[in-house]
Design a protein around this motif. Structure first.
Motif, PDB file in Angstrom:
ATOM      1  N   UNK A   1      -0.117   5.168 -10.257  1.00  0.00           N
ATOM      2  CA  UNK A   1      -1.048   4.041 -10.307  1.00  0.00           C
ATOM      3  C   UNK A   1      -1.310   3.605 -11.740  1.00  0.00           C
ATOM      4  N   UNK A   2      -1.499   4.570 -12.645  1.00  0.00           N
ATOM      5  CA  UNK A   2      -1.757   4.251 -14.051  1.00  0.00           C
ATOM      6  C   UNK A   2      -0.588   3.516 -14.686  1.00  0.00           C
ATOM      7  N   UNK A   3       0.635   3.960 -14.403  1.00  0.00           N
ATOM      8  CA  UNK A   3       1.814   3.309 -14.980  1.00  0.00           C
ATOM      9  C   UNK A   3       1.946   1.874 -14.467  1.00  0.00           C
ATOM     10  N   UNK A   4       1.627   1.661 -13.204  1.00  0.00           N
ATOM     11  CA  UNK A   4       1.698   0.305 -12.652  1.00  0.00           C
ATOM     12  C   UNK A   4       0.617  -0.598 -13.243  1.00  0.00           C
ATOM     13  N   UNK A   5      -0.577  -0.057 -13.429  1.00  0.00           N
ATOM     14  CA  UNK A   5      -1.644  -0.879 -14.016  1.00  0.00           C
ATOM     15  C   UNK A   5      -1.330  -1.236 -15.466  1.00  0.00           C
ATOM     16  N   UNK A   6      -0.604  -0.365 -16.171  1.00  0.00           N
ATOM     17  CA  UNK A   6      -0.165  -0.695 -17.531  1.00  0.00           C
ATOM     18  C   UNK A   6       0.744  -1.921 -17.538  1.00  0.00           C
ATOM     19  N   UNK A   7       1.400  -2.157 -16.398  1.00  0.00           N
ATOM     20  CA  UNK A   7       2.308  -3.302 -16.263  1.00  0.00           C
ATOM     21  C   UNK A   7       1.599  -4.501 -15.624  1.00  0.00           C
ATOM     22  N   UNK A   8       0.254  -4.451 -15.642  1.00  0.00           N
ATOM     23  CA  UNK A   8      -0.608  -5.554 -15.184  1.00  0.00           C
ATOM     24  C   UNK A   8      -0.715  -5.682 -13.670  1.00  0.00           C
TER      25      UNK A   8
ATOM     26  N   UNK B   1       0.831  -1.198   0.000  1.00  0.00           N
ATOM     27  CA  UNK B   1       0.000   0.000   0.000  1.00  0.00           C
ATOM     28  C   UNK B   1       0.872   1.258   0.000  1.00  0.00           C
ATOM     29  N   UNK B   2       0.340   2.313  -0.589  1.00  0.00           N
ATOM     30  CA  UNK B   2       1.053   3.581  -0.701  1.00  0.00           C
ATOM     31  C   UNK B   2       0.054   4.712  -0.491  1.00  0.00           C
ATOM     32  N   UNK B   3       0.246   5.489   0.568  1.00  0.00           N
ATOM     33  CA  UNK B   3      -0.663   6.565   0.932  1.00  0.00           C
ATOM     34  C   UNK B   3      -0.005   7.906   0.631  1.00  0.00           C
TER      35      UNK B   3
ATOM     36  N   UNK C   1      -2.232  -4.058  -5.001  1.00  0.00           N
ATOM     37  CA  UNK C   1      -1.829  -2.694  -4.645  1.00  0.00           C
ATOM     38  C   UNK C   1      -3.017  -1.896  -4.125  1.00  0.00           C
ATOM     39  N   UNK C   2      -2.793  -1.138  -3.047  1.00  0.00           N
ATOM     40  CA  UNK C   2      -3.806  -0.230  -2.509  1.00  0.00           C
ATOM     41  C   UNK C   2      -3.171   1.152  -2.392  1.00  0.00           C
ATOM     42  N   UNK C   3      -3.775   2.146  -3.067  1.00  0.00           N
ATOM     43  CA  UNK C   3      -3.286   3.518  -2.981  1.00  0.00           C
ATOM     44  C   UNK C   3      -4.428   4.443  -2.576  1.00  0.00           C
ATOM     45  N   UNK C   4      -4.121   5.438  -1.753  1.00  0.00           N
ATOM     46  CA  UNK C   4      -5.080   6.476  -1.382  1.00  0.00           C
ATOM     47  C   UNK C   4      -4.344   7.809  -1.406  1.00  0.00           C
ATOM     48  N   UNK C   5      -5.051   8.880  -1.815  1.00  0.00           N
ATOM     49  CA  UNK C   5      -4.355  10.158  -2.027  1.00  0.00           C
ATOM     50  C   UNK C   5      -5.319  11.316  -1.843  1.00  0.00           C
ATOM     51  N   UNK C   6      -4.878  12.337  -1.131  1.00  0.00           N
ATOM     52  CA  UNK C   6      -5.689  13.520  -0.912  1.00  0.00           C
ATOM     53  C   UNK C   6      -5.840  14.379  -2.155  1.00  0.00           C
ATOM     54  N   UNK C   7      -7.069  14.780  -2.452  1.00  0.00           N
ATOM     55  CA  UNK C   7      -7.318  15.610  -3.629  1.00  0.00           C
ATOM     56  C   UNK C   7      -6.735  17.010  -3.483  1.00  0.00           C
TER      57      UNK C   7
ATOM     58  N   UNK D   1      -2.605  -5.141 -10.338  1.00  0.00           N
ATOM     59  CA  UNK D   1      -4.031  -5.005 -10.019  1.00  0.00           C
ATOM     60  C   UNK D   1      -4.183  -4.339  -8.653  1.00  0.00           C
ATOM     61  N   UNK D   2      -5.141  -3.430  -8.549  1.00  0.00           N
ATOM     62  CA  UNK D   2      -5.343  -2.776  -7.275  1.00  0.00           C
ATOM     63  C   UNK D   2      -6.400  -1.710  -7.349  1.00  0.00           C
ATOM     64  N   UNK D   3      -6.403  -0.825  -6.343  1.00  0.00           N
ATOM     65  CA  UNK D   3      -7.382   0.250  -6.320  1.00  0.00           C
ATOM     66  C   UNK D   3      -6.726   1.554  -5.889  1.00  0.00           C
ATOM     67  N   UNK D   4      -7.262   2.652  -6.441  1.00  0.00           N
ATOM     68  CA  UNK D   4      -6.791   3.994  -6.115  1.00  0.00           C
ATOM     69  C   UNK D   4      -7.963   4.768  -5.533  1.00  0.00           C
ATOM     70  N   UNK D   5      -7.790   5.258  -4.308  1.00  0.00           N
ATOM     71  CA  UNK D   5      -8.885   5.917  -3.596  1.00  0.00           C
ATOM     72  C   UNK D   5      -8.593   7.407  -3.445  1.00  0.00           C
TER      73      UNK D   5
END
Length: 228
Positions: A183-190, A140-142, A163-169, A192-196
Motif C-alpha cells: 500500500x505504501x509503495x502504491x501511495x508513493x506513486x499517487x 480491492x485487495x484483501x 484502492x481498497x485494501x484490508x489485511x489481518x494483523x 489514493x485509497x485506504x488500508x484497513x
C-alpha cells in the motif's frame, strides 16, 4: 491459459449498470470464494450490479513442488523478495482482459467495473487495474501483496483508480507488514485509497471486513438515474 468456470450473481433490476469481478485465492475456485462470502454475509445481490466469480486455470505451482493447483499465476516462492513470474502473470492478464472485454461488450463500461480479490487474487487485481487494463472504477485487495520489485510499481498506468485494501494483523501466510508495504509503495506513486488493519484476523475473510468492502463498492458504484 483459459479460465475455469465463471459464476455470476445477476442484478435484481431489469438493467445492469455496474459490475464487480472477485478473484479467489490460490488453490480455491470461483465457487469456493462465492460460498465463503455467502457463509459470512448471506446473499448479496444488488439492484444494479452484476458480480462475477471466475476460476483460475489448473497449472503447475512451484511452491507446491510443481503440483497442479487452481492458481492465477506461478510464484518462485511465497516471499516478497523473489521476482514475479512474469510469463504466467502476462498469460493470465490476457485472460482477465478477455473477461473484462466481454463485460464491456454486454453494456457495462470499464469505468463502471471494479476488480478485486483475496490473497493471490488481490495481487492479480492490482496488476489488472494498474497495468493490464487501466480505467477501472476501483480495485480491492484483501490479505494481499505485491512483490518487492513488482512490475506494477514500474509500469503503473492508472494512479487515479481508487484502492481498497484490508489485511489481518495476525496473518502468518502474508504478514500485514507485506500488505502495508504494498500500500505504501502504491501511495508513493499517487494512488489514493485506504488500508484497513483487521484485529485478531489470520489469512482469512471476516464478516466485518466484507461489510466494509461492500460499503466501499456501493459508494464507488452508486446507481445511475437510469437504474431507478
Amino acid at each position: 491459459m483459459s479460465l475455469g468456470p465463471l459464476l455470476k450473481i445477476s442484478q435484481t433490476n431489469k438493467l445492469c449498470s455496474a459490475s464487480v469481478i472477485f478473484l479467489h485465492g490460490s488453490g480455491d475456485t470461483g465457487q469456493g470464494f462465492l460460498n465463503w462470502i455467502k457463509f459470512l454475509i448471506g446473499d448479496f445481490a444488488s439492484p444494479h450490479i452484476n458480480f462475477y466469480f471466475p476460476t483460475a486455470p489448473l497449472r503447475p505451482y512451484t511452491p507446491l513442488g510443481g503440483e497442479l493447483s487452481y492458481v492465477w499465476f506461478d510464484r518462485y516462492n511465497i516471499t516478497p523478495e523473489v521476482p514475479e513470474h512474469i510469463e504466467t502473470l502476462t498469460d493470465i492478464g490476457s485472460s482477465i482482459k478477455t473477461l473484462v472485454n466481454d463485460i464491456v461488450q454486454s453494456g457495462v463500461p470499464l469505468h463502471r467495473i471494479i476488480i478485486g480479490g483475496f490473497s493471490m487474487g488481490g495481487a492479480l487485481a492490482l496488476h489488472s487495474a494498474f497495468r493490464f487494463n487501466p480505467g477501472f472504477a476501483g480495485v480491492f485487495a484483501l490479505s494481499s501483496f505485491l512483490n518487492k520489485n513488482s512490475a506494477v510499481y514500474s509500469e503503473l498506468k492508472a494512479e487515479n483508480t481508487p484502492l481498497y485494501m484490508a489485511h489481518g494483523e495476525k496473518d502468518t501466510m502474508v504478514p500485514i507488514t507485506w500488505g502495508q508495504k504494498t500500500f505504501e509503495e502504491l501511495t508513493k506513486l499517487n494512488v489514493k485509497g485506504e488500508f484497513v488493519p483487521l484485529v485478531y484476523t489470520l489469512h482469512e475473510l471476516k464478516k466485518s471486513e466484507l461489510e466494509g468492502l461492500f460499503k466501499w463498492i456501493n459508494k464507488t458504484l452508486p446507481p445511475l438515474e437510469t437504474d431507478q
